[in-house]
Every structure is written in structure tokens, then in C-alpha cells.
Design an enzyme around this catalytic site. Structure first.
Site, PDB file in Angstrom:
ATOM      1  N   LYS A 120       0.836  -1.207   0.000  1.00  0.00           N
ATOM      2  CA  LYS A 120       0.000   0.000   0.000  1.00  0.00           C
ATOM      3  C   LYS A 120       0.874   1.262   0.000  1.00  0.00           C
ATOM      4  CE  LYS A 120      -2.083  -1.433   3.743  1.00  0.00           C
ATOM      5  NZ  LYS A 120      -1.511  -2.791   3.825  1.00  0.00           N
ATOM      6  N   THR A 121       1.847   1.286   0.903  1.00  0.00           N
ATOM      7  CA  THR A 121       2.731   2.452   0.966  1.00  0.00           C
ATOM      8  C   THR A 121       3.504   2.587  -0.346  1.00  0.00           C
ATOM      9  OG1 THR A 121       2.954   2.091   3.330  1.00  0.00           O
ATOM     10  CG2 THR A 121       4.612   3.491   2.308  1.00  0.00           C
ATOM     11  N   ASP A 165      -0.865   6.768   6.748  1.00  0.00           N
ATOM     12  CA  ASP A 165      -0.905   5.337   6.981  1.00  0.00           C
ATOM     13  C   ASP A 165      -1.789   5.056   8.193  1.00  0.00           C
ATOM     14  OD1 ASP A 165      -0.251   2.794   6.324  1.00  0.00           O
ATOM     15  OD2 ASP A 165       1.881   2.958   6.795  1.00  0.00           O
ATOM     16  N   THR A 214      -5.332  -1.326   7.038  1.00  0.00           N
ATOM     17  CA  THR A 214      -5.521  -2.779   6.996  1.00  0.00           C
ATOM     18  C   THR A 214      -6.946  -3.099   7.432  1.00  0.00           C
ATOM     19  OG1 THR A 214      -4.615  -2.779   9.226  1.00  0.00           O
ATOM     20  CG2 THR A 214      -3.116  -3.409   7.449  1.00  0.00           C
ATOM     21  N   ARG A 273       6.345  -8.516   1.428  1.00  0.00           N
ATOM     22  CA  ARG A 273       7.230  -8.239   2.557  1.00  0.00           C
ATOM     23  C   ARG A 273       7.803  -9.546   3.115  1.00  0.00           C
ATOM     24  NH1 ARG A 273       4.372  -4.885   6.261  1.00  0.00           N
ATOM     25  NH2 ARG A 273       5.444  -3.077   5.379  1.00  0.00           N
TER      26      ARG A 273
HETATM   27  N1  LIG Z   1       4.156  -4.877  -6.104  1.00  0.00           N
HETATM   28  C1  LIG Z   1       5.341  -5.002  -5.519  1.00  0.00           C
HETATM   29  N2  LIG Z   1       6.436  -5.318  -6.254  1.00  0.00           N
HETATM   30  C2  LIG Z   1       7.623  -5.480  -5.644  1.00  0.00           C
HETATM   31  N3  LIG Z   1       7.850  -5.328  -4.324  1.00  0.00           N
HETATM   32  C3  LIG Z   1       6.804  -4.996  -3.555  1.00  0.00           C
HETATM   33  C4  LIG Z   1       5.514  -4.799  -4.113  1.00  0.00           C
HETATM   34  N4  LIG Z   1       4.671  -4.464  -3.128  1.00  0.00           N
HETATM   35  C5  LIG Z   1       5.392  -4.447  -1.998  1.00  0.00           C
HETATM   36  N5  LIG Z   1       6.671  -4.776  -2.249  1.00  0.00           N
HETATM   37  C6  LIG Z   1       7.736  -4.910  -1.250  1.00  0.00           C
HETATM   38  O1  LIG Z   1       7.131  -5.229  -0.008  1.00  0.00           O
HETATM   39  C7  LIG Z   1       7.516  -4.295   0.993  1.00  0.00           C
HETATM   40  C8  LIG Z   1       6.297  -3.951   1.805  1.00  0.00           C
HETATM   41  O2  LIG Z   1       5.442  -3.119   1.056  1.00  0.00           O
HETATM   42  P1  LIG Z   1       4.652  -1.888   1.721  1.00  0.00           P
HETATM   43  O3  LIG Z   1       5.442  -1.308   2.835  1.00  0.00           O
HETATM   44  O4  LIG Z   1       4.237  -0.984   0.633  1.00  0.00           O
HETATM   45  O5  LIG Z   1       3.401  -2.647   2.313  1.00  0.00           O
HETATM   46  P2  LIG Z   1       2.136  -2.034   3.059  1.00  0.00           P
HETATM   47  O6  LIG Z   1       0.933  -2.627   2.403  1.00  0.00           O
HETATM   48  O7  LIG Z   1       2.241  -0.564   3.096  1.00  0.00           O
HETATM   49  O8  LIG Z   1       2.298  -2.645   4.517  1.00  0.00           O
HETATM   50  P3  LIG Z   1       1.743  -2.052   5.913  1.00  0.00           P
HETATM   51  O9  LIG Z   1       0.265  -2.401   5.957  1.00  0.00           O
HETATM   52  O10 LIG Z   1       2.511  -2.839   6.949  1.00  0.00           O
HETATM   53  O11 LIG Z   1       2.022  -0.601   5.948  1.00  0.00           O
HETATM   54  C9  LIG Z   1       8.131  -3.106   0.253  1.00  0.00           C
HETATM   55  O12 LIG Z   1       9.269  -2.655   0.878  1.00  0.00           O
HETATM   56  C10 LIG Z   1       8.515  -3.649  -1.111  1.00  0.00           C
HETATM   57  O13 LIG Z   1       9.891  -3.972  -1.106  1.00  0.00           O
HETATM   58 MG   LIG Z   2       2.566   0.720   4.688  1.00  0.00          MG
END
Ligand SMILES: Nc1ncnc2c1ncn2[C@@H]1O[C@H](COP(=O)(O)OP(=O)(O)OP(=O)(O)O)[C@@H](O)[C@H]1O
Ligand SMILES: [Mg+2]
Length: 392
Positions: A120-121, A165, A214, A273
Site C-alpha cells: 500500500k505504501t 498510513d 488494513t 514483505r
Molecule cells: N508490487 C510489488 N512489487 C515489488 N515489491 C513490492 C511490491 N509491493 C510491496 N513490495 C515490497 O514489499 C515491501 C512492503 O510493502 P509496503 O510497505 O508498501 O506494504 P504495506 O501494504 O504498506 O504494509 P503495511 O500495511 O505494513 O504498511 C516493500 O518494501 C517492497 O519492497
Molecule cells: Mg505501509
């Protein structure tokens, strides 16, 4: 694109692209896009990993970010083209971006939701990059007082992206300030105290608010309704996770073959992740016990050593499934009963554990409750037993 974030400042930056980072202060007004980077002298990454990394299979499979995982930033895809999977989401975003660009307007406010670690981030930052916008990142619990959010809002220029977030955790006062800001680009503030207090409104530039959560169900409806788009991120397919692992290997200069990547992908709970985290453990193992190359055999041996289940199940998943079999003949069982028997919170079961078990076809939801599937029974080693009441 400058990225200003409290979280970034906590992690050493090890990426190849230098990024502007500023620690979020109690006075967000002071943070400016052209702030100088902090002293980013990074501790030895291997040391960091060995000392602070999660150690057991259970920890490795947690989808939440581990505070010591400093390398996550450098692995984030920077553009939508680099962002693997989530094809439908990317298609929608491509349209939204193209339309906004052709009208020369900022993007509409967007909300992303889905389990932790799905990107998401990452997608929010990529979106800002695609629009050529400044990206400001904060998290809802950090916006304690009206002053915190006001500090961000007055600083935003036309088209800037403010990313919040865990937006379901916004304090009420902050959320109420956001309503007119999102809808009418107006900041309502109270000046003075007591009887002399008066309300005044400041005009804001047309910014884009991007929220991530989430728990979309925990958002109030006035807030949810103010987002022009609400988009869900889904778990990744094994072939997408293979691509993610191969990409990470490339970025971290590690030799790997597709079978090795598939072994890691299979155990990653559909979550990038976790895939990246498992990859790093396997890489350690390959360096110490082998020649550094990650093959299927090396990945399988390493993940076995770290007690990572072949399907990425953790202790609670297993407990839920075995409870279904041993106490309820495979189901159907209601959510509240599952929660009572396992001692887990119903919401956690529904939001954290069930989605993955449903995704891999180990659990089914029926009108009468949850039912275990034959695939789950095989995985848990029940296949030799006589059929459960459900199928007899
Ligand atoms: N589509 C993607 N392609 C490649 N790597 C990805 C992708 N999505 C996420 N990642 C990897 O997974 C890691 C986690 O992603 P991210 O921090 O954006 O998740 P999030 O959904 O924001 O999690 P949270 O709910 O904990 O904030 C990132 O650092 C990245 O390296
Ligand atoms: Mg995030």
C-alpha cells in the site's frame, strides 16, 4: 520527488537513489521539501540482520514490518512499471493518472486497503512519482493534535500527495479537520480560547490525500465517503512473488534460479514483505553453507532450518485448522466459536488469518460457518484418516 517521513528517518537508507529524508518533528510546519538528508551512515547490514532480525518461523511469517528491517525502503519499486502484480489496481490507477494529467488536475483522494505487507505504501509513493508530485508521508497516530495535521495541510502545494498510513486510527479532532480539507480544500481553525475564541477558515491548495489501512471496516463512513476511489490490494499469486524475489535478488546482487525463487514464493503467504524477508534468510544460508547461489534445494533446506512451513502457515493458522478438525469434525463453525476455542480475537481471525487460508483454499466460508477443505487436511497430515463427518 522528495519523501518526507517519520518512518524513513528511523531506517538507514541503503538504496542506490539518494532520497531526501527529514525526521518528522513535533512541529511539522518546519519540515520543508528541500530539507537536507540526515546523517545516514548505515550500520553493517549483516550485523543488523543477525542481531535484530526475527528468528523463528513464526516471526519470519508475520506480515507486519519488523522495526529492525532497515532494507525495506531500498527494495520498494519506485514506479508503477516496476511494481509487480496487482494488475487490476495498476490498470485503474493508470486511467486515473492519465485522466488527471490530461485535465491538468490533481488526483482525486484515494484509499488503499488490504492486509499488511502487500504494497500500500509502495503504490502510494509510486503514484506520487508518476504524477511528479511531492510525497509527504505520515501515520495517523502521529497526528495527535489539530496542529499536527494543520502543519501538513498548509504546506501542501497544488497536486502534492499527503499519505496517511493506518488511517483508521485517526484521532477524532484530526479526522474532523480533514472533512472540509478534503471536500472543499479549506482548513477550519479556532483562534483564541474561551469566550474570545472564533473560527476562521484558510483556503488550501488542491492536494491529494492517500490513505492506507488494513481495516477498512474501522473507518467512519464520513471519512470513507470523501475518497474518490477506494481500492483493495489482494494477495499475490505465486508467479508474481517469484518475480518479486527475482527482482530482490537482482537488487541485492544474489545469484538465484527461478526454482529457488519459487520455493521462497510458495512459503511467503502471498505477501511481498514476507517474500523479501525469507529471501534474505535464504541468502544468509546460501552464503554460509553453500557457494552463495540460491537453488530450490538450498532454499528448501534453509527454510526448513528456519521452521518455515512449506505453505507459509504459522502456529495460529495451524491451531485454527486443527481445532476445526479435532473439535468440530471439519466444520462448519462460526467465527465467535473459533475465537473462543483458540483464544484469538474474532477480528484478528477474520482480518489476519482467514484471508490467506481462504486464498490458498484451505478454508471455506459458508452461510453456516467456516469449513476446512481436503487440501488443508492433506497439508496437516490427516489424509490417512477415515473421512470426516463432513464428507461421509
Ligand atoms: N508490487 C510489488 N512489487 C515489488 N515489491 C513490492 C511490491 N509491493 C510491496 N513490495 C515490497 O514489499 C515491501 C512492503 O510493502 P509496503 O510497505 O508498501 O506494504 P504495506 O501494504 O504498506 O504494509 P503495511 O500495511 O505494513 O504498511 C516493500 O518494501 C517492497 O519492497
Ligand atoms: Mg505501509
Amino acid at each position: 520527488m522528495a519523501i518526507i517521513s517519520s518512518r524513513d528517518a528511523d531506517h538507514p537508507q541503503q538504496g542506490t537513489q539518494p532520497r531526501k529524508v527529514r525526521k518528522e518533528s513535533k512541529e511539522p510546519l518546519e519540515a520543508t521539501p528541500d530539507s537536507q538528508p540526515q546523517n545516514l551512515a548505515a550500520p553493517d547490514p549483516l550485523l543488523l540482520r543477525v542481531e535484530n532480525a526475527p528468528k523463528t518461523g513464526e516471526d519470519l511469517l508475520q506480515p507486519q514490518a519488523h522495526p529492525a528491517e532497515g532494507q525495506e525502503e531500498s527494495l520498494r519499486p519506485r514506479t508503477l512499471a516496476e511494481y509487480i502484480g496487482q494488475t487490476e489496481l495498476k490498470e485503474v490507477l493508470a486511467i486515473v493518472i492519465a485522466a488527471a494529467r490530461s485535465r491538468q488536475e490533481p488526483l482525486d483522494h484515494l484509499l488503499f486497503y488490504g492486509p499488511p505487507g502487500l504494497g500500500k505504501t509502495t503504490v502510494a509513493a509510486a503514484l506520487a512519482a508518476e504524477m511528479g508530485s511531492q510525497f509527504y508521508m505520515t501515520t495517523a497516530p502521529a497526528l495527535e493534535s489539530p496542529r499536527d495535521i494543520a502543519g501538513y495541510l498548509v504546506r501542501l502545494k497544488r497536486g502534492d500527495v499527503l499519505f496517511i498510513d493506518e488511517i483508521h486510527r485517526l484521532p477524532k479532532v484530526t479526522e474532523e479537520l480533514l472533512y472540509p480539507a478534503m471536500e472543499d480544500f479549506r482548513l477550519d481553525i479556532t483562534i483564541g480560547k474561551g469566550r474570545s475564541a472564533r473560527m476562521t477558515s484558510l483556503p488550501l491548495e488542491r492536494f491529494t490525500l492517500v490513505g492506507a489501512t488494513t481495516r477498512v471496516g474501522a473507518l467512519t463512513s464520513p471519512l470513507r465517503d470523501r475518497f474518490g476511489q477506494v481500492q483493495r490490494l489482494r494477495f499475490y499469486e505465486p508467479d508474481e512473488l517469484v518475480q518479486i524475489v527475482m527482482r530482490t535478488a537482482r537488487l541485492l546482487n544474489t545469484s538465484i534460479d527461478p526454482e529457488g525463487a519459487a520455493e521462497i514464493a510458495q512459503r511467503s503467504r502471498g505477501t511481498p514483505r514476507i517474500a523479501n524477508r525469507l529471501f534474505k534468510r535464504v541468502r544468509d544460508y546460501a552464503q554460509v553453507r553453500g557457494d552463495g547461489h540460491i537453488s530450490q534445494a538450498v532454499a528448501a533446506a534453509a527454510l526448513e532450518l528456519f521452521h518455515v512451513d512449506p505453505m507459509g502457515l504459522d502456529w495460529t493458522d495451524r491451531k485454527l485448522l486443527t481445532m476445526l478438525v479435532e473439535q468440530f469434525g471439519g466444520g462448519p463453525v462460526g467465527l465467535d466459536t473459533m475465537a473462543a476455542v483458540t483464544g484469538e480475537d474474532p477480528q484478528t481471525i477474520e482480518e489476519v488469518y482467514e484471508p490467506y487460508l481462504l486464498q490458498i483454499g484451505y478454508l471455506q466460508r459458508t452461510a453456516r460457518g467456516r469449513v476446512i477443505t481436503p487440501a488443508a487436511l492433506r497439508h496437516l497430515g490427516y489424509e490417512a484418516q477415515s473421512p470426516l463427518p463432513l464428507w461421509s
